[in-house]
Write a protein that holds these residues in place. Structure first.
Motif, PDB file in Angstrom:
ATOM      1  N   LEU A 223      35.176  54.503  81.853  1.00 46.03           N
ATOM      2  CA  LEU A 223      34.140  55.474  82.166  1.00 46.03           C
ATOM      3  C   LEU A 223      34.195  56.525  81.067  1.00 46.03           C
ATOM      4  CD1 LEU A 223      34.871  55.956  85.998  1.00 46.03           C
ATOM      5  CD2 LEU A 223      33.395  54.245  84.911  1.00 46.03           C
ATOM      6  N   THR A 224      33.174  56.560  80.218  1.00 46.15           N
ATOM      7  CA  THR A 224      33.184  57.453  79.057  1.00 46.15           C
ATOM      8  C   THR A 224      32.084  58.496  79.201  1.00 46.15           C
ATOM      9  OG1 THR A 224      33.961  55.636  77.656  1.00 46.15           O
ATOM     10  CG2 THR A 224      33.099  57.593  76.543  1.00 46.15           C
ATOM     11  N   TRP A 225      32.503  59.753  79.370  1.00 42.98           N
ATOM     12  CA  TRP A 225      31.549  60.850  79.471  1.00 42.98           C
ATOM     13  C   TRP A 225      31.183  61.298  78.059  1.00 42.98           C
ATOM     14  CZ3 TRP A 225      35.630  60.131  82.747  1.00 42.98           C
ATOM     15  CH2 TRP A 225      35.361  60.085  84.117  1.00 42.98           C
ATOM     16  N   MET A 226      29.966  60.999  77.624  1.00 38.44           N
ATOM     17  CA  MET A 226      29.504  61.400  76.302  1.00 38.44           C
ATOM     18  C   MET A 226      29.108  62.876  76.292  1.00 38.44           C
ATOM     19  SD  MET A 226      29.895  58.541  74.803  1.00 38.44           S
ATOM     20  CE  MET A 226      29.069  58.798  73.223  1.00 38.44           C
ATOM     21  N   GLU A 227      28.569  63.319  77.388  1.00 39.40           N
ATOM     22  CA  GLU A 227      28.199  64.708  77.651  1.00 39.40           C
ATOM     23  C   GLU A 227      28.166  64.832  79.169  1.00 39.40           C
ATOM     24  OE1 GLU A 227      23.461  64.724  77.316  1.00 39.40           O
ATOM     25  OE2 GLU A 227      24.462  64.132  75.442  1.00 39.40           O
ATOM     26  N   PRO A 228      28.045  66.038  79.711  1.00 38.89           N
ATOM     27  CA  PRO A 228      28.145  66.175  81.168  1.00 38.89           C
ATOM     28  C   PRO A 228      27.199  65.277  81.968  1.00 38.89           C
ATOM     29  CG  PRO A 228      28.317  68.320  80.152  1.00 38.89           C
ATOM     30  CD  PRO A 228      28.007  67.351  79.044  1.00 38.89           C
ATOM     31  N   SER A 229      25.991  65.050  81.480  1.00 45.33           N
ATOM     32  CA  SER A 229      25.014  64.289  82.271  1.00 45.33           C
ATOM     33  C   SER A 229      24.861  62.834  81.826  1.00 45.33           C
ATOM     34  CB  SER A 229      23.643  64.970  82.204  1.00 45.33           C
ATOM     35  OG  SER A 229      23.176  65.007  80.870  1.00 45.33           O
ATOM     36  N   LYS A 230      25.725  62.382  80.919  1.00 47.40           N
ATOM     37  CA  LYS A 230      25.602  61.016  80.423  1.00 47.40           C
ATOM     38  C   LYS A 230      26.968  60.344  80.377  1.00 47.40           C
ATOM     39  CE  LYS A 230      24.130  58.290  76.377  1.00 47.40           C
ATOM     40  NZ  LYS A 230      23.586  58.357  74.998  1.00 47.40           N
ATOM     41  N   MET A 231      27.067  59.189  81.021  1.00 44.65           N
ATOM     42  CA  MET A 231      28.322  58.457  81.062  1.00 44.65           C
ATOM     43  C   MET A 231      28.075  56.986  80.761  1.00 44.65           C
ATOM     44  SD  MET A 231      30.979  58.063  84.267  1.00 44.65           S
ATOM     45  CE  MET A 231      29.960  56.802  85.023  1.00 44.65           C
ATOM     46  N   LEU A 232      28.949  56.401  79.955  1.00 38.41           N
ATOM     47  CA  LEU A 232      28.871  54.979  79.636  1.00 38.41           C
ATOM     48  C   LEU A 232      29.899  54.216  80.471  1.00 38.41           C
ATOM     49  CD1 LEU A 232      28.713  55.182  75.728  1.00 38.41           C
ATOM     50  CD2 LEU A 232      26.845  55.390  77.386  1.00 38.41           C
ATOM     51  N   VAL A 233      29.527  53.021  80.904  1.00 41.67           N
ATOM     52  CA  VAL A 233      30.440  52.165  81.650  1.00 41.67           C
ATOM     53  C   VAL A 233      30.661  50.891  80.850  1.00 41.67           C
ATOM     54  CG1 VAL A 233      30.892  50.965  83.818  1.00 41.67           C
ATOM     55  CG2 VAL A 233      29.506  53.065  83.816  1.00 41.67           C
ATOM     56  N   CYS A 234      31.920  50.588  80.570  1.00 43.87           N
ATOM     57  CA  CYS A 234      32.275  49.375  79.819  1.00 43.87           C
ATOM     58  C   CYS A 234      33.326  48.603  80.619  1.00 43.87           C
ATOM     59  CB  CYS A 234      32.850  49.715  78.446  1.00 43.87           C
ATOM     60  SG  CYS A 234      31.789  50.740  77.400  1.00 43.87           S
ATOM     61  N   ILE A 235      33.125  47.308  80.741  1.00 43.29           N
ATOM     62  CA  ILE A 235      34.065  46.441  81.457  1.00 43.29           C
ATOM     63  C   ILE A 235      34.461  45.298  80.536  1.00 43.29           C
ATOM     64  CG2 ILE A 235      34.435  45.014  83.504  1.00 43.29           C
ATOM     65  CD1 ILE A 235      32.146  46.538  84.843  1.00 43.29           C
ATOM     66  N   SER A 236      35.757  45.047  80.449  1.00 45.28           N
ATOM     67  CA  SER A 236      36.227  43.970  79.581  1.00 45.28           C
ATOM     68  C   SER A 236      37.446  43.304  80.185  1.00 45.28           C
ATOM     69  CB  SER A 236      36.579  44.515  78.187  1.00 45.28           C
ATOM     70  OG  SER A 236      37.146  43.497  77.384  1.00 45.28           O
ATOM     71  N   SER A 237      37.460  41.982  80.171  1.00 44.17           N
ATOM     72  CA  SER A 237      38.621  41.221  80.638  1.00 44.17           C
ATOM     73  C   SER A 237      39.434  40.684  79.466  1.00 44.17           C
ATOM     74  CB  SER A 237      38.158  40.049  81.520  1.00 44.17           C
ATOM     75  OG  SER A 237      37.285  39.200  80.796  1.00 44.17           O
ATOM     76  N   ASN A 238      39.044  41.095  78.263  1.00 43.34           N
ATOM     77  CA  ASN A 238      39.716  40.584  77.068  1.00 43.34           C
ATOM     78  C   ASN A 238      39.874  41.693  76.029  1.00 43.34           C
ATOM     79  OD1 ASN A 238      40.866  38.763  75.276  1.00 43.34           O
ATOM     80  ND2 ASN A 238      38.885  38.134  74.426  1.00 43.34           N
ATOM     81  N   GLY A 239      40.707  42.678  76.354  1.00 42.68           N
ATOM     82  CA  GLY A 239      40.964  43.762  75.413  1.00 42.68           C
ATOM     83  C   GLY A 239      39.904  44.840  75.462  1.00 42.68           C
ATOM     84  N   LEU A 240      39.878  45.679  74.426  1.00 44.58           N
ATOM     85  CA  LEU A 240      38.935  46.781  74.392  1.00 44.58           C
ATOM     86  C   LEU A 240      37.504  46.272  74.343  1.00 44.58           C
ATOM     87  CD1 LEU A 240      40.693  49.227  71.879  1.00 44.58           C
ATOM     88  CD2 LEU A 240      40.580  49.404  74.378  1.00 44.58           C
ATOM     89  N   PRO A 241      36.584  46.963  74.995  1.00 42.00           N
ATOM     90  CA  PRO A 241      35.183  46.519  75.019  1.00 42.00           C
ATOM     91  C   PRO A 241      34.513  46.729  73.672  1.00 42.00           C
ATOM     92  CG  PRO A 241      35.387  48.657  76.075  1.00 42.00           C
ATOM     93  CD  PRO A 241      36.781  48.201  75.782  1.00 42.00           C
ATOM     94  N   SER A 242      33.538  45.883  73.372  1.00 44.70           N
ATOM     95  CA  SER A 242      32.776  46.005  72.129  1.00 44.70           C
ATOM     96  C   SER A 242      31.342  46.431  72.395  1.00 44.70           C
ATOM     97  CB  SER A 242      32.779  44.668  71.374  1.00 44.70           C
ATOM     98  OG  SER A 242      32.239  43.638  72.192  1.00 44.70           O
ATOM     99  N   SER A 243      30.965  46.525  73.668  1.00 44.71           N
ATOM    100  CA  SER A 243      29.601  46.909  74.010  1.00 44.71           C
ATOM    101  C   SER A 243      29.600  47.690  75.311  1.00 44.71           C
ATOM    102  CB  SER A 243      28.709  45.667  74.140  1.00 44.71           C
ATOM    103  OG  SER A 243      29.190  44.813  75.169  1.00 44.71           O
ATOM    104  N   VAL A 244      28.462  48.295  75.604  1.00 40.94           N
ATOM    105  CA  VAL A 244      28.301  49.111  76.812  1.00 40.94           C
ATOM    106  C   VAL A 244      27.591  48.291  77.878  1.00 40.94           C
ATOM    107  CG1 VAL A 244      27.188  51.178  77.761  1.00 40.94           C
ATOM    108  CG2 VAL A 244      28.250  51.260  75.487  1.00 40.94           C
ATOM    109  N   ASP A 245      28.127  48.296  79.097  1.00 41.16           N
ATOM    110  CA  ASP A 245      27.513  47.549  80.190  1.00 41.16           C
ATOM    111  C   ASP A 245      26.417  48.339  80.895  1.00 41.16           C
ATOM    112  OD1 ASP A 245      29.143  44.874  80.784  1.00 41.16           O
ATOM    113  OD2 ASP A 245      30.568  46.391  80.142  1.00 41.16           O
ATOM    114  N   ALA A 246      26.563  49.649  80.939  1.00 41.00           N
ATOM    115  CA  ALA A 246      25.551  50.470  81.604  1.00 41.00           C
ATOM    116  C   ALA A 246      25.651  51.909  81.126  1.00 41.00           C
ATOM    117  CB  ALA A 246      25.715  50.413  83.118  1.00 41.00           C
TER     118      ALA A 246
END
Length: 284
Positions: A223-246
């Motif tokens: 769960l990555t908060w880019m700014e207070p009103s915007k958050m990125l969700v990344c899910i990965s089963s194989n190490g660090l994520p390379s893209s944003v899921d939502a």
């Protein structure tokens, strides 16, 4: 003459731990379940549980390794910090999709549910911050870890900064996507008193990324908060994520999620305590 001695390691009886499911307060676990499926609970609910408080962690090089506590010592290298209760390793610095610079690990902890006197750990978690955030926290210089932990205004200030911060969740149990989403919804929804259409849309987007997804042990959820009103969700089963899921764009939802972990009733007391220790060391 030198010789070698074979040392037989001590033996112990291994008992399989229960595999967690989820229920809501007021629902009782299935009394007929086998030992492999006993215990139902919420992964993120703030419904009272018993938590052993972890107060010793090792951080990125910004944080002194001399912090003390009665809990087990975490293992730290130049690149990884091991959360001692789950043995999950967290990178001391990482770069996530769409972040402008690497983020530094500030603290780690775990989520545990006690069922029938058995402590079942569900996930480990670590908080990462953009280093520029620390320069905005001068008002709290010289505060102890205990003072920081009880001061909600400091965590509010961290949330309100426009710099990136990320929570990494590492599952230590298999959990299906619906179960994980139900736990998120149960934890966040009570914090949104009067949902707006924007909030409802954000929650729907959040819900959709977990539908039909199997979350295995070792899965990363960021769960990555880019700014207070915007958050990125990344899910990965194989190490660090390379893209944003939502991408979640709702102040109420993003703030509610931050409060789940760093508010007055955090779901992982060990994580908040560890982060408070790290902040106290940096701001001394």
């Amino acid at each position: 003459m030198l010789g070698t001695v074979a040392v037989q390691p001590p033996t112990s009886t291994w008992l399989p731990l229960p595999k967690p499911r989820i229920c809501f307060p007021g629902k009782l676990p299935n009394s007929g379940a086998s030992q492999y499926k006993i215990g139902t609970f919420s992964l993120l609910s703030t419904f009272p549980h018993h938590f052993p408080l972890q107060t010793k962690d090792r951080f990125h090089s910004l944080v002194s390794p001399n912090a003390s506590s009665s809990s087990s010592t975490s293992v730290r290298s130049a690149e990884y910090t091991e959360e001692p209760s789950t043995k999950v390793k967290f990178q001391t610095s990482l770069t996530l999709p769409e972040c402008s610079s690497p983020l530094s690990l500030l603290g780690t902890g775990y989520r545990e549910k006690v069922f029938a006197i058995i402590g079942v750990k569900v996930y480990a978690a670590g908080l990462y911050l953009n280093d520029s955030i620390f320069s905005e926290l001068n008002a709290w210089k010289g505060r102890s870890a205990a003072e920081i932990q009880e001061d909600s205004s400091l965590f509010d200030s961290i949330f309100q900064t426009p710099q990136e911060k990320a929570l990494q969740i590492v599952l230590v149990r298999d959990v299906d996507g619906k179960t994980f989403w139900d736990a998120l919804d149960e934890a966040v929804s009570p914090r949104i008193k009067a949902p707006t259409p924007v909030d409802e849309s954000a929650l729907s987007t959040f819900h959709s990324i977990f539908q039909g997804r199997s979350l295995r042990k070792g899965t990363f959820i960021f769960l990555t908060w880019m700014e207070p009103s915007k958050m990125l969700v990344c899910i990965s089963s194989n190490g660090l994520p390379s893209s944003v899921d939502a991408t979640i764009k709702s102040m109420n939802v993003t703030m509610g999620l931050f409060d789940v972990f760093f508010g007055n009733s955090p779901v992982s007391p060990s994580l908040k305590a560890s982060v408070a220790n790290g902040l106290a060391t940096i701001l001394k």
